[in-house]
Design a protein around this motif. Structure first.
Motif, PDB file in Angstrom:
ATOM      1  N   VAL A   1       0.906  -1.255  -0.022  1.00 31.31           N
ATOM      2  CA  VAL A   1      -0.048  -0.084  -0.108  1.00 31.31           C
ATOM      3  C   VAL A   1       1.027   1.364  -0.055  1.00 31.31           C
ATOM      4  O   VAL A   1       1.838   1.367   0.631  1.00 31.31           O
ATOM      5  CB  VAL A   1      -0.938   0.044   1.316  1.00 31.31           C
ATOM      6  N   GLN A   2       0.754   2.123  -0.914  1.00 29.83           N
ATOM      7  CA  GLN A   2       1.351   3.264  -1.061  1.00 29.83           C
ATOM      8  C   GLN A   2       0.316   4.525  -0.451  1.00 29.83           C
ATOM      9  O   GLN A   2      -0.767   4.668  -1.058  1.00 29.83           O
ATOM     10  CB  GLN A   2       1.885   3.582  -2.457  1.00 29.83           C
ATOM     11  N   LEU A   3       0.981   5.490   0.254  1.00 32.72           N
ATOM     12  CA  LEU A   3       0.118   6.739   0.770  1.00 32.72           C
ATOM     13  C   LEU A   3       0.726   7.804   0.202  1.00 32.72           C
ATOM     14  O   LEU A   3       1.497   8.325   0.257  1.00 32.72           O
ATOM     15  CB  LEU A   3       0.066   6.806   2.156  1.00 32.72           C
ATOM     16  N   GLN A   4      -0.352   8.675  -0.386  1.00 33.14           N
ATOM     17  CA  GLN A   4       0.016  10.121  -0.511  1.00 33.14           C
ATOM     18  C   GLN A   4      -0.543  11.062   0.050  1.00 33.14           C
ATOM     19  O   GLN A   4      -1.802  11.155  -0.171  1.00 33.14           O
ATOM     20  CB  GLN A   4      -0.240  10.120  -2.077  1.00 33.14           C
ATOM     21  N   ALA A   5       0.153  11.987   1.006  1.00 32.95           N
ATOM     22  CA  ALA A   5      -0.595  12.864   1.679  1.00 32.95           C
ATOM     23  C   ALA A   5      -0.347  14.175   1.089  1.00 32.95           C
ATOM     24  O   ALA A   5       0.757  14.454   0.560  1.00 32.95           O
ATOM     25  CB  ALA A   5      -0.217  12.880   3.195  1.00 32.95           C
ATOM     26  N   SER A   6      -1.459  15.013   1.365  1.00 34.42           N
ATOM     27  CA  SER A   6      -1.371  16.334   0.718  1.00 34.42           C
ATOM     28  C   SER A   6      -2.283  17.355   1.367  1.00 34.42           C
ATOM     29  O   SER A   6      -2.853  17.072   2.097  1.00 34.42           O
ATOM     30  CB  SER A   6      -1.562  16.505  -0.728  1.00 34.42           C
ATOM     31  N   GLY A   7      -1.822  18.671   1.052  1.00 38.76           N
ATOM     32  CA  GLY A   7      -2.839  19.796   1.771  1.00 38.76           C
ATOM     33  C   GLY A   7      -1.951  20.630   2.794  1.00 38.76           C
ATOM     34  O   GLY A   7      -2.698  21.345   3.275  1.00 38.76           O
ATOM     35  N   GLY A   8      -0.795  20.165   3.119  1.00 41.44           N
ATOM     36  CA  GLY A   8      -0.258  20.919   4.243  1.00 41.44           C
ATOM     37  C   GLY A   8       0.049  22.567   3.584  1.00 41.44           C
ATOM     38  O   GLY A   8      -0.232  22.833   2.453  1.00 41.44           O
ATOM     39  N   GLY A   9       0.555  23.236   4.510  1.00 41.21           N
ATOM     40  CA  GLY A   9       0.945  24.655   4.082  1.00 41.21           C
ATOM     41  C   GLY A   9       1.055  25.576   5.251  1.00 41.21           C
ATOM     42  O   GLY A   9       1.203  25.124   6.448  1.00 41.21           O
ATOM     43  N   LEU A  10       1.070  26.609   5.011  1.00 41.88           N
ATOM     44  CA  LEU A  10       1.388  28.006   6.008  1.00 41.88           C
ATOM     45  C   LEU A  10      -0.385  28.730   6.094  1.00 41.88           C
ATOM     46  O   LEU A  10      -0.506  29.065   5.358  1.00 41.88           O
ATOM     47  CB  LEU A  10       2.247  28.959   5.708  1.00 41.88           C
ATOM     48  N   VAL A  11      -0.484  28.630   7.476  1.00 33.91           N
ATOM     49  CA  VAL A  11      -1.864  29.440   7.558  1.00 33.91           C
ATOM     50  C   VAL A  11      -1.814  30.258   9.014  1.00 33.91           C
ATOM     51  O   VAL A  11      -0.967  29.612   9.868  1.00 33.91           O
ATOM     52  CB  VAL A  11      -2.902  28.430   7.840  1.00 33.91           C
ATOM     53  N   GLN A  12      -2.215  31.340   8.954  1.00 35.34           N
ATOM     54  CA  GLN A  12      -2.443  31.942  10.307  1.00 35.34           C
ATOM     55  C   GLN A  12      -3.303  31.327  11.410  1.00 35.34           C
ATOM     56  O   GLN A  12      -4.312  30.661  10.920  1.00 35.34           O
ATOM     57  CB  GLN A  12      -2.940  33.631  10.079  1.00 35.34           C
ATOM     58  N   ALA A  13      -2.987  31.582  12.593  1.00 29.92           N
ATOM     59  CA  ALA A  13      -3.686  31.074  13.776  1.00 29.92           C
ATOM     60  C   ALA A  13      -5.352  31.361  13.677  1.00 29.92           C
ATOM     61  O   ALA A  13      -5.629  32.442  13.065  1.00 29.92           O
ATOM     62  CB  ALA A  13      -3.491  31.599  15.127  1.00 29.92           C
ATOM     63  N   GLY A  14      -6.073  30.520  13.780  1.00 25.07           N
ATOM     64  CA  GLY A  14      -7.659  30.579  13.481  1.00 25.07           C
ATOM     65  C   GLY A  14      -8.166  30.133  12.124  1.00 25.07           C
ATOM     66  O   GLY A  14      -9.197  30.089  11.786  1.00 25.07           O
ATOM     67  N   GLY A  15      -7.065  30.000  11.199  1.00 24.90           N
ATOM     68  CA  GLY A  15      -7.300  29.612  10.013  1.00 24.90           C
ATOM     69  C   GLY A  15      -7.613  28.047  10.032  1.00 24.90           C
ATOM     70  O   GLY A  15      -7.625  27.337  10.729  1.00 24.90           O
ATOM     71  N   SER A  16      -7.915  27.567   8.490  1.00 25.71           N
ATOM     72  CA  SER A  16      -8.153  26.108   8.335  1.00 25.71           C
ATOM     73  C   SER A  16      -7.279  25.605   7.333  1.00 25.71           C
ATOM     74  O   SER A  16      -6.877  26.355   6.362  1.00 25.71           O
ATOM     75  CB  SER A  16      -9.849  25.892   7.847  1.00 25.71           C
ATOM     76  N   LEU A  17      -7.187  24.377   7.106  1.00 26.53           N
ATOM     77  CA  LEU A  17      -6.588  23.647   6.219  1.00 26.53           C
ATOM     78  C   LEU A  17      -7.233  22.281   6.023  1.00 26.53           C
ATOM     79  O   LEU A  17      -7.799  21.587   7.006  1.00 26.53           O
ATOM     80  CB  LEU A  17      -4.930  23.225   6.456  1.00 26.53           C
ATOM     81  N   ARG A  18      -7.123  21.705   4.957  1.00 26.84           N
ATOM     82  CA  ARG A  18      -7.737  20.302   4.870  1.00 26.84           C
ATOM     83  C   ARG A  18      -6.572  19.407   4.137  1.00 26.84           C
ATOM     84  O   ARG A  18      -6.058  19.691   3.008  1.00 26.84           O
ATOM     85  CB  ARG A  18      -8.855  20.283   3.714  1.00 26.84           C
ATOM     86  N   LEU A  19      -6.300  18.404   4.913  1.00 20.87           N
ATOM     87  CA  LEU A  19      -5.226  17.366   4.503  1.00 20.87           C
ATOM     88  C   LEU A  19      -5.830  16.255   3.824  1.00 20.87           C
ATOM     89  O   LEU A  19      -7.038  16.015   4.183  1.00 20.87           O
ATOM     90  CB  LEU A  19      -4.365  16.892   5.583  1.00 20.87           C
ATOM     91  N   SER A  20      -5.548  15.865   2.740  1.00 21.79           N
ATOM     92  CA  SER A  20      -5.758  14.455   2.062  1.00 21.79           C
ATOM     93  C   SER A  20      -4.794  13.277   1.903  1.00 21.79           C
ATOM     94  O   SER A  20      -3.622  13.755   2.109  1.00 21.79           O
ATOM     95  CB  SER A  20      -6.160  14.590   0.496  1.00 21.79           C
ATOM     96  N   CYS A  21      -5.492  12.108   1.926  1.00 22.67           N
ATOM     97  CA  CYS A  21      -4.371  11.063   2.205  1.00 22.67           C
ATOM     98  C   CYS A  21      -5.200  10.117   1.288  1.00 22.67           C
ATOM     99  O   CYS A  21      -6.235   9.699   1.481  1.00 22.67           O
ATOM    100  CB  CYS A  21      -4.428  10.477   3.394  1.00 22.67           C
ATOM    101  N   GLU A  22      -4.384   9.608   0.105  1.00 16.51           N
ATOM    102  CA  GLU A  22      -4.843   8.605  -0.752  1.00 16.51           C
ATOM    103  C   GLU A  22      -4.028   7.413  -1.043  1.00 16.51           C
ATOM    104  O   GLU A  22      -2.886   7.516  -0.728  1.00 16.51           O
ATOM    105  CB  GLU A  22      -5.121   9.009  -2.458  1.00 16.51           C
TER     106      GLU A  22
END
Length: 116
Positions: free
Chosen positions: A1-22
């Protein structure tokens, strides 16, 4: 099984991000996806998990802020992160566990940085 994670980054406090893993490759119908994180100098810790049956679990420090969910196939999971705090800064890793064999597979990690 191979996993690919993505969606990280730089955000200010209080902000949002969505990570994905396939996941790709040979998988098992009974499995658990998990998100873990590791900050510099710290041990890797569990953030959230979701089983193939849809049961979810969360670390206390993310309850009410993060949501783990499945995509439209059983091979994709998301981690919606809201109300991010500087303490959430870490490399986030996706893990796939074959529940039948106990084998774990890890993705490469994606950096999340929350500025104050």
């Amino acid at each position: 099984v191979q996993l690919q994670a993505s969606g990280g980054g730089l955000v200010q406090a209080g902000g949002s991000l969505r990570l994905s893993c396939e996941a790709s490759g040979s998988s098992h119908s009974i499995h658990v996806f998990g998100w873990f994180r590791q900050a510099p100098g710290e041990q890797r810790e569990m953030v959230a998990g979701i089983s193939s049956g849809g049961q979810t679990t969360y670390a206390d420090f993310v309850k009410g802020r993060f949501t783990i969910s499945k995509g439209n196939t059983e091979h994709i999971v998301y981690l919606q992160m809201n109300s991010l705090e500087p303490e959430d800064t870490a490399v986030y890793f996706c893990r796939y566990r074959n529940a039948k064999t106990g084998e774990d597979y890890w993705g490469q990690g994606t950096q999340v940085t929350v500025s104050s």
